[in-house]
Design a protein around this motif. Structure first.
Motif, short mmCIF file in Angstrom:
data_model
loop_
_atom_site.label_atom_id
_atom_site.label_comp_id
_atom_site.label_asym_id
_atom_site.label_seq_id
_atom_site.Cartn_x
_atom_site.Cartn_y
_atom_site.Cartn_z
N ASP A 1 0.83 -1.21 0.00
CA ASP A 1 0.00 0.00 0.00
C ASP A 1 0.86 1.26 0.00
N ASN B 1 2.47 1.62 -3.49
CA ASN B 1 1.50 2.10 -4.48
C ASN B 1 1.20 3.58 -4.28
N GLY B 2 1.12 4.02 -3.02
CA GLY B 2 0.89 5.44 -2.75
C GLY B 2 2.06 6.30 -3.21
N GLU C 1 3.17 14.39 -13.77
CA GLU C 1 2.13 14.85 -14.70
C GLU C 1 1.81 16.33 -14.48
N LYS D 1 4.23 5.51 -5.61
CA LYS D 1 4.21 5.45 -7.08
C LYS D 1 3.19 6.45 -7.64
N GLU D 2 2.00 6.45 -7.06
CA GLU D 2 0.95 7.35 -7.51
C GLU D 2 1.33 8.82 -7.28
N THR D 3 1.94 9.10 -6.13
CA THR D 3 2.38 10.47 -5.83
C THR D 3 3.41 10.95 -6.84
N SER E 1 5.58 6.16 -16.64
CA SER E 1 5.34 5.06 -15.72
C SER E 1 6.54 4.91 -14.79
N LYS F 1 3.32 13.65 -19.46
CA LYS F 1 2.25 12.66 -19.36
C LYS F 1 2.75 11.28 -19.82
N TYR G 1 8.28 2.51 -11.71
CA TYR G 1 8.31 1.19 -11.08
C TYR G 1 9.33 1.23 -9.94
N GLU H 1 3.97 9.79 -9.93
CA GLU H 1 3.37 9.93 -11.26
C GLU H 1 2.48 11.17 -11.35
N ASN H 2 1.76 11.50 -10.28
CA ASN H 2 0.92 12.71 -10.28
C ASN H 2 1.77 13.97 -10.32
#
Length: 165
Positions: A82, A85-86, A96, A88-90, A104, A101, A106, A92-93
């Motif tokens: 978890d 994933n958080g 962006e 990774k999302e942070t 990815s 854009k 990893y 990528e956001n």
């Protein structure tokens, strides 16, 4: 009489501490565990004078012997997944938001370790789309900008950030 008043003060004290902790904790699974521990402490304090009333010597240290406790690896795995994933999302956001854009990310780390140290981070730029509001359009500067973003989110050396594309 002094022992009874001390016992009553102990009960009142642990209940007050329990109420304060309960008010400070957010709702969730951890809150249930802490409530359980505090309830156990209240029960221990309430029953503490019973052995004295029965004139028996009772040693509470036998209850809490020095056994080695193991960490639940399934729980640690899920928490670290978890967390990963958080992160990774942070990343990528934030990438962006800078105008890059389809990037990815990893993450490579040991998810069974308590500290969860990152070994490397792989950034895939093969589908990179540079928007109009992007700060840079030179791929070397874009990589440097993405590396800076990653290093603000994760404690990792720049050499451990690998790019493709």
């Amino acid at each position: 009489m002094e022992q009874i008043s001390g016992w009553i003060l102990s009960i009142a004290g642990i209940i007050c501490i329990s109420v304060i902790i309960e008010l400070l904790l957010p709702n969730g699974q951890m809150n249930r565990y802490i409530k359980g521990v505090l309830s156990f402490l209240v029960i221990l304090i309430v029953i503490m004078p019973i052995p004295k009333l029965l004139n028996k010597d009772f040693d509470f240290s036998n209850i809490f012997n020095n056994e080695i406790y193991e960490i639940d690896s399934d729980y640690l795995y899920q928490v670290n997944i978890d967390k990963m994933n958080g992160i990774k999302e942070t990343i990528e956001n934030k990438v962006e938001e800078r105008g890059y854009k389809n990037v990815s990310v990893y993450l490579n780390c040991d998810i069974f370790d308590n500290a969860m140290q990152f070994k490397s981070i792989y950034v895939d730029l093969s589908d990179l789309v540079i928007s109009e509001n992007a700060e840079h359009n030179n791929i070397t500067k874009i990589k440097k900008d993405i590396s800076n973003i990653i290093m603000t989110v994760v404690d990792i050396d720049e050499e451990a950030i690998l790019y493709d594309g």
